[in-house]
Design an enzyme around this catalytic site. Sequence first.
Site: not given
Ligand code: PMT
Length: 401
Positions: A210, A289, A307-309, A324, A342
């Site tokens: 992404n 490839k 899901d890490i967080v 986030f 979460k």
């Molecule tokens: O890196 P930049 O260009 O500065 O942009 C910043 C940002 C937009 C990436 C940042 O501010 C942001 O919003 N990060 C979270 C992006 C995201 O993946 O959001 P989500 O809503 O999909 O995920 C929710 C949360 O779960 C996030 O804290 C994410 O890190 C976490 N997650 C998601 C999926 C996963 N498999 N494991 C996770 O830990």
Amino acid sequence: MQRLTNKQIILGITGGIAAYKSAELTRLLKGAGADVRVVMTPSATEFITPLTLQALSGNPVHLHLLDADAEAGMGHIELAKWADLVLIAPASANFMARLASGHGDDLLTTLCLATEAPICLAPAMNQAMWRDSGTQDNVNLLKSRDVTLFGPGSGEQACGDTGPGRMLEPEQIAMLSAEQFESGSLSGKTVFITAGPTREPLDPVRYISNHSSGKMGYALAEAAVEAGAKVKLISGPVNLPAPARMERISVESAEDMLTASLQDLNLCDIFIAAAAVADYRPTAVSEHKIKKGTEEIMELHLVKNPDIVATVATHPSNPFTVGFAAETRDVLEYARGKLDRKKLDLIIANDVSRSDIGFNSDENAVTIVSKTTAESLPQASKRQLATRLIARIAEQYNAEK
Ligand code: PMT
């Protein structure tokens, strides 16, 4: 002592029997989270070996002003700029005299002339030498130039005399050194931060990813360091240099990021997930490839990533966990859902439908969402926003602790 976290300290050692205590002082400063670089005068090396100090500080010991090798590494001016504090312990009568008269004829005096960091001395000498009017004149001159003196203490001396001139104990010197710094809102705390995208490989040359640049996560990491925290930055592939004063672990995939996040999680006080982690990865990674076929449509099979967080938040040694939420619509509603699902302590809601904030831009605007509140932070540079976010996270963390 928590104020020493991330601080960069030059420990100058001059010739005197108290030099043996500098080994313990180095250990204490390191243990309190400081990065210590030792500079020894030639006579100091008669009392304690550079090797001992190198092993304890984990850094090469600096000995000579005109040393081509050392200058090629960290030269004396760079070293002077690097320091947050120059601490000289023990400081002999001779060194204090040379410093007072502005000498720059060896590495340590030159560093003192060149640095803008505060200089603190822990004098150590015979009681008669300390009382001598020449030494006292030097003491007054140094104090008038804002050089701080730690001690000396008074008591029995190595030479058999009793009186003033004993170097303070390493614990006292470390404590007084810590007091030279202001306490930050996260002093002594350990913060893990994920940043950037993940890459989920399809074959040796292709991946799913992404547009995350890592700017938000890196800005948070720098703000946390400024607030006094010890930071582990777990970074996906980004084009940003490794920030100073923190450990950066570079990862590629979500699974790598999870492994790095769980490592030493028991030491982590606050976990902030700013990374844009791929929710899915290809079920299989082709060894070679993938060749273009004749079919018009190609199907990819994906499997959910961990899901890490959420894993961190529900871990037995779960830290205070902040996520986030990157959303393009119903931002607050979806963010609240993620906070709850979460099991997070806070979530930072990020509207990523706009091109001037969010992914890959220098600015952002967010809403900090807790179980009961929502506070909007207006558009600002990611660096400014990060300082405010860290202050708010520290406040909530300290309130709930
Ligand atoms: O890196 P930049 O260009 O500065 O942009 C910043 C940002 C937009 C990436 C940042 O501010 C942001 O919003 N990060 C979270 C992006 C995201 O993946 O959001 P989500 O809503 O999909 O995920 C929710 C949360 O779960 C996030 O804290 C994410 O890190 C976490 N997650 C998601 C999926 C996963 N498999 N494991 C996770 O830990």
